[in-house]
Design a protein around this motif. Structure first.
Motif, PDB file in Angstrom:
ATOM      1  N   LEU A 178      21.244  72.742  54.865  1.00 10.64           N
ATOM      2  CA  LEU A 178      19.721  72.521  55.438  1.00 10.64           C
ATOM      3  C   LEU A 178      19.853  71.197  55.819  1.00 10.64           C
ATOM      4  CD1 LEU A 178      16.698  72.897  55.459  1.00 10.64           C
ATOM      5  CD2 LEU A 178      16.743  72.203  53.056  1.00 10.64           C
ATOM      6  N   LEU A 179      19.341  70.769  57.218  1.00  9.89           N
ATOM      7  CA  LEU A 179      18.931  69.259  57.561  1.00  9.89           C
ATOM      8  C   LEU A 179      17.631  68.876  56.702  1.00  9.89           C
ATOM      9  CD1 LEU A 179      21.030  70.526  59.727  1.00  9.89           C
ATOM     10  CD2 LEU A 179      19.918  68.825  61.344  1.00  9.89           C
ATOM     11  N   ILE A 180      17.829  68.149  55.810  1.00  6.41           N
ATOM     12  CA  ILE A 180      16.757  67.759  54.977  1.00  6.41           C
ATOM     13  C   ILE A 180      16.091  66.230  55.366  1.00  6.41           C
ATOM     14  CG2 ILE A 180      18.075  66.972  52.873  1.00  6.41           C
ATOM     15  CD1 ILE A 180      15.677  68.270  51.368  1.00  6.41           C
ATOM     16  N   SER A 181      14.813  66.140  55.696  1.00  6.16           N
ATOM     17  CA  SER A 181      14.257  64.818  55.948  1.00  6.16           C
ATOM     18  C   SER A 181      13.573  64.447  54.796  1.00  6.16           C
ATOM     19  CB  SER A 181      13.639  64.644  57.139  1.00  6.16           C
ATOM     20  OG  SER A 181      12.399  65.604  56.921  1.00  6.16           O
ATOM     21  N   GLY A 182      12.722  63.489  54.843  1.00  2.00           N
ATOM     22  CA  GLY A 182      11.710  62.977  53.760  1.00  2.00           C
ATOM     23  C   GLY A 182      10.332  63.676  54.119  1.00  2.00           C
ATOM     24  N   GLY A 183      10.237  64.666  54.929  1.00  2.33           N
ATOM     25  CA  GLY A 183       8.989  65.092  55.336  1.00  2.33           C
ATOM     26  C   GLY A 183       8.634  66.513  54.730  1.00  2.33           C
ATOM     27  N   ILE A 184       7.609  67.120  55.143  1.00  2.43           N
ATOM     28  CA  ILE A 184       7.036  68.357  54.634  1.00  2.43           C
ATOM     29  C   ILE A 184       8.005  69.508  55.022  1.00  2.43           C
ATOM     30  CG2 ILE A 184       5.172  69.836  54.352  1.00  2.43           C
ATOM     31  CD1 ILE A 184       3.324  67.298  54.971  1.00  2.43           C
ATOM     32  N   ASP A 185       8.284  69.706  56.005  1.00  2.00           N
ATOM     33  CA  ASP A 185       8.931  70.896  56.655  1.00  2.00           C
ATOM     34  C   ASP A 185      10.217  71.248  56.024  1.00  2.00           C
ATOM     35  OD1 ASP A 185       6.605  70.432  58.276  1.00  2.00           O
ATOM     36  OD2 ASP A 185       7.631  69.837  59.851  1.00  2.00           O
ATOM     37  N   SER A 186      11.253  70.351  56.196  1.00  2.00           N
ATOM     38  CA  SER A 186      12.661  70.710  55.592  1.00  2.00           C
ATOM     39  C   SER A 186      12.641  71.540  54.306  1.00  2.00           C
ATOM     40  CB  SER A 186      13.655  69.601  56.082  1.00  2.00           C
ATOM     41  OG  SER A 186      13.168  68.519  55.261  1.00  2.00           O
ATOM     42  N   PRO A 187      12.178  70.862  53.371  1.00  2.00           N
ATOM     43  CA  PRO A 187      12.270  71.628  51.975  1.00  2.00           C
ATOM     44  C   PRO A 187      11.549  73.000  51.847  1.00  2.00           C
ATOM     45  CG  PRO A 187      11.407  69.282  51.739  1.00  2.00           C
ATOM     46  CD  PRO A 187      11.324  69.612  53.084  1.00  2.00           C
ATOM     47  N   VAL A 188      10.483  73.218  52.611  1.00  2.00           N
ATOM     48  CA  VAL A 188       9.756  74.504  52.654  1.00  2.00           C
ATOM     49  C   VAL A 188      11.002  75.568  53.484  1.00  2.00           C
ATOM     50  CG1 VAL A 188       8.059  75.897  53.815  1.00  2.00           C
ATOM     51  CG2 VAL A 188       7.679  73.576  52.721  1.00  2.00           C
ATOM     52  N   ALA A 189      11.391  74.938  54.693  1.00  2.00           N
ATOM     53  CA  ALA A 189      12.633  75.879  55.210  1.00  2.00           C
ATOM     54  C   ALA A 189      13.715  75.909  54.395  1.00  2.00           C
ATOM     55  CB  ALA A 189      13.204  75.154  56.438  1.00  2.00           C
ATOM     56  N   GLY A 190      14.046  75.252  53.416  1.00  2.00           N
ATOM     57  CA  GLY A 190      15.190  75.759  52.663  1.00  2.00           C
ATOM     58  C   GLY A 190      14.813  76.612  51.576  1.00  2.00           C
ATOM     59  N   HIS A 191      13.514  76.493  51.082  1.00  2.00           N
ATOM     60  CA  HIS A 191      13.165  77.219  49.878  1.00  2.00           C
ATOM     61  C   HIS A 191      13.085  79.000  50.659  1.00  2.00           C
ATOM     62  CE1 HIS A 191       9.589  79.462  48.041  1.00  2.00           C
ATOM     63  NE2 HIS A 191      10.117  78.795  46.868  1.00  2.00           N
ATOM     64  N   MET A 192      12.564  78.896  51.776  1.00  2.00           N
ATOM     65  CA  MET A 192      12.447  80.132  52.462  1.00  2.00           C
ATOM     66  C   MET A 192      13.704  81.171  52.645  1.00  2.00           C
ATOM     67  SD  MET A 192       9.265  79.666  55.248  1.00  2.00           S
ATOM     68  CE  MET A 192       9.236  81.356  55.916  1.00  2.00           C
ATOM     69  N   ILE A 193      14.651  80.380  52.995  1.00  2.00           N
ATOM     70  CA  ILE A 193      16.119  80.705  53.225  1.00  2.00           C
ATOM     71  C   ILE A 193      16.652  81.189  51.935  1.00  2.00           C
ATOM     72  CG2 ILE A 193      18.510  80.437  53.998  1.00  2.00           C
ATOM     73  CD1 ILE A 193      16.435  81.001  56.365  1.00  2.00           C
ATOM     74  N   ALA A 194      16.577  80.292  50.975  1.00  2.00           N
ATOM     75  CA  ALA A 194      17.153  80.583  49.644  1.00  2.00           C
ATOM     76  C   ALA A 194      16.619  81.922  49.105  1.00  2.00           C
ATOM     77  CB  ALA A 194      16.663  79.312  48.593  1.00  2.00           C
ATOM     78  N   ARG A 195      15.306  81.938  49.428  1.00  2.00           N
ATOM     79  CA  ARG A 195      14.726  83.388  48.998  1.00  2.00           C
ATOM     80  C   ARG A 195      15.031  84.574  49.381  1.00  2.00           C
ATOM     81  NH1 ARG A 195       9.848  86.197  50.003  1.00  2.00           N
ATOM     82  NH2 ARG A 195       8.429  86.760  48.335  1.00  2.00           N
ATOM     83  N   ARG A 196      15.789  84.451  50.373  1.00  2.00           N
ATOM     84  CA  ARG A 196      16.491  85.325  51.137  1.00  2.00           C
ATOM     85  C   ARG A 196      17.693  85.604  50.776  1.00  2.00           C
ATOM     86  NH1 ARG A 196      13.846  88.997  51.201  1.00  2.00           N
ATOM     87  NH2 ARG A 196      15.281  90.058  52.275  1.00  2.00           N
ATOM     88  N   GLY A 197      18.257  84.753  49.392  1.00  2.00           N
ATOM     89  CA  GLY A 197      19.588  85.094  48.814  1.00  2.00           C
ATOM     90  C   GLY A 197      20.529  83.834  49.307  1.00  2.00           C
ATOM     91  N   MET A 198      20.417  83.214  50.160  1.00  2.00           N
ATOM     92  CA  MET A 198      21.343  82.487  50.571  1.00  2.00           C
ATOM     93  C   MET A 198      21.416  80.842  49.888  1.00  2.00           C
ATOM     94  SD  MET A 198      21.705  80.683  54.566  1.00  2.00           S
ATOM     95  CE  MET A 198      22.694  82.307  55.217  1.00  2.00           C
ATOM     96  N   THR A 199      22.562  80.634  49.405  1.00  2.00           N
ATOM     97  CA  THR A 199      22.846  79.307  48.774  1.00  2.00           C
ATOM     98  C   THR A 199      22.576  78.248  49.819  1.00  2.00           C
ATOM     99  OG1 THR A 199      24.677  80.496  47.200  1.00  2.00           O
ATOM    100  CG2 THR A 199      24.757  77.896  47.764  1.00  2.00           C
ATOM    101  N   VAL A 200      22.091  77.107  49.201  1.00  2.00           N
ATOM    102  CA  VAL A 200      21.662  76.257  50.208  1.00  2.00           C
ATOM    103  C   VAL A 200      22.105  74.750  49.821  1.00  2.00           C
ATOM    104  CG1 VAL A 200      19.582  74.934  51.374  1.00  2.00           C
ATOM    105  CG2 VAL A 200      19.641  77.427  51.121  1.00  2.00           C
ATOM    106  N   ASP A 201      22.923  74.116  50.506  1.00  2.00           N
ATOM    107  CA  ASP A 201      23.356  72.795  50.242  1.00  2.00           C
ATOM    108  C   ASP A 201      22.708  71.886  51.389  1.00  2.00           C
ATOM    109  OD1 ASP A 201      24.814  73.108  48.251  1.00  2.00           O
ATOM    110  OD2 ASP A 201      26.718  72.747  49.184  1.00  2.00           O
ATOM    111  N   CYS A 202      22.509  70.745  51.262  1.00  2.00           N
ATOM    112  CA  CYS A 202      21.592  69.771  52.115  1.00  2.00           C
ATOM    113  C   CYS A 202      22.461  68.801  52.715  1.00  2.00           C
ATOM    114  CB  CYS A 202      20.526  69.187  51.049  1.00  2.00           C
ATOM    115  SG  CYS A 202      19.461  70.544  50.469  1.00  2.00           S
ATOM    116  N   ILE A 203      21.651  68.335  54.002  1.00  2.00           N
ATOM    117  CA  ILE A 203      22.540  66.977  54.465  1.00  2.00           C
ATOM    118  C   ILE A 203      21.226  66.174  55.056  1.00  2.00           C
ATOM    119  CG2 ILE A 203      22.650  68.007  56.939  1.00  2.00           C
ATOM    120  CD1 ILE A 203      24.924  66.717  57.310  1.00  2.00           C
ATOM    121  N   HIS A 204      21.441  64.803  54.834  1.00  2.00           N
ATOM    122  CA  HIS A 204      20.522  63.939  55.089  1.00  2.00           C
ATOM    123  C   HIS A 204      20.978  62.760  55.880  1.00  2.00           C
ATOM    124  CE1 HIS A 204      16.795  61.362  54.823  1.00  2.00           C
ATOM    125  NE2 HIS A 204      17.616  60.580  54.193  1.00  2.00           N
TER     126      HIS A 204
END
Length: 384
Positions: A178-204
């Motif tokens: 997950l390309l994670i910034s300090g904004g609102i959107d990217s954590p929500v995107a990571g949460h949604m994909i994790a909810r589908r069973g994906m392991t999520v690592d982050c890059i900033h």
């Protein structure tokens, strides 16, 4: 009478011959989420039960279970021996002494001497005798007393079904970055994909000293929040300060955001291959900012050589994203006023619909590979 917690999984029952694999991952994830809390997790006749915990820890257990993907619902129940007196004692504890109610019995143990309607009648009648302010309402009661007679000689009695996080167990759908910034959107995107069973690592990506360390701390906090749902994550951090300085020095300023995004995607793919991630995930929403047009996304995608790019928020408007951000507990941190790297050297009028030809002409002014190598040399990884 023992207090237990019943867990029910979500989509796993649809998995046919592969169900055992999903159940194993589900069990492991529940155990990980409850690490440090005394308990036992048992599977009894198709029911997942958390038992033998200190009642003082029940609020903490329920709080952790809220974040475990794959749980459809859960209930705090009383486990008693399967005889009518014990079942009534538990029902009496669960039942509110006023309002409307009904008793709903599931009898898995067919050898029990009463069938489900008879148990409903017996327990319901005893409750009516006990509580004068209670009345029966079959269709729309204010409370339901659920009775589950199991095959092992025990019965579970409970009131509420608490809605779980749903989705699939993390770890059953591969790994993404997950390309994670300090904004609102990217954590929500990571949460949604994790909810589908994906392991999520982050890059900033950061631009220190143009951005301060508080901006980085903010991203670490957001990644920690996400890790509560993903059962841990790794945050990869790369400096792109030198890249932005070169773009600012040599290229048309209107292309700053577009060119920077291309570098970010290249770097993300390299890190993804390094850690075994199978896709990139972004928080882009179509038309939300200048770089998130179809043309901007096409420009970004064109540098990704072999991995798919998932954009789970693409069709969401800002209000929907904010609502989800609040729900996962990220919003208050996301709105803290610390700038991310995309705000550095931000042009007054960024190009909105860049053609690939014009982007390539600007990019040709840069030593792309040299800048990428220098950026990769700054890579550091934090385990959360």
């Amino acid at each position: 009478m023992e207090k237990v917690i019943i867990l029910r999984y979500s989509e796993i029952h649809l998995k046919g011959k592969n169900r055992c694999y999903f159940e194993r991952v589900f069990t492991v994830n529940v155990e990980k989420s409850l690490k440090g809390i005394k308990h036992e997790l048992r599977v009894i006749s198709g029911r997942y039960l958390i038992e033998n915990f200190d009642e003082d820890s029940i609020d903490e257990i329920l709080s952790r279970l809220e974040k475990v993907f794959g749980i459809h619902s859960y209930s705090v129940a009383f486990k008693v021996p399967s005889d009518l007196d014990n079942i009534f004692e538990a029902a009496k504890t669960v039942c509110q002494p006023y309002g409307t109610f009904k008793v709903d019995t599931h009898r898995a143990d067919k050898s029990f001497y009463l069938n489900s309607p008879q148990i409903n009648t017996e327990i319901g009648g005893k409750l009516l005798e006990l509580y004068n302010e209670l009345t029966v309402e079959v269709h729309n009661p204010s409370q339901v007393i659920n009775i589950d007679v199991r095959e092992n000689g025990s019965t579970l009695v409970f009131g509420k079904f608490i809605k779980g996080a749903g989705g699939m167990p993390v770890g059953t759908s591969g790994k993404g970055l997950l390309l994670i910034s300090g904004g609102i959107d990217s954590p929500v995107a990571g949460h949604m994909i994790a909810r589908r069973g994906m392991t999520v690592d982050c890059i900033h990506f950061h631009s220190y000293p143009y951005t301060n360390m508080q901006a980085r701390d903010k991203v670490e906090e957001l990644a920690k929040i996400l890790s509560g749902y993903t059962l841990g994550t790794h945050l990869n951090i790369i400096s792109v300060t030198h890249i932005q300085e070169e773009i600012h020095k040599k290229c048309n300023g209107e292309f700053m955001v577009t060119l920077l995004r291309r570098f970010m995607m290249r770097l993300s793919e390299r890190v993804a291959k390094k850690i075994g991630a199978q896709c990139l995930i972004t928080g882009e929403s179509l038309g939300q900012v200048a770089s998130q047009t179809v043309e901007g996304m096409t420009s970004s995608n064109s540098v990704v050589e072999c991995l798919p790019v998932l954009r789970p928020l693409c069709g969401f408007d800002k209000d929907e994203i904010i609502e989800r951000s609040k729900k996962i507990g990220a919003y208050e941190i996301s709105i803290q006023p610390y700038e991310d790297c995309c705000t550095v050297f931000l042009p007054k009028h960024p190009v909105i619909k860049p053609t690939l030809k014009s982007v390539l002409e600007e990019e040709a002014k840069l030593d792309v590979e040299g800048l990428l190598k220098e950026a990769m040399s700054t890579l550091e990884t934090i385990t959360l």
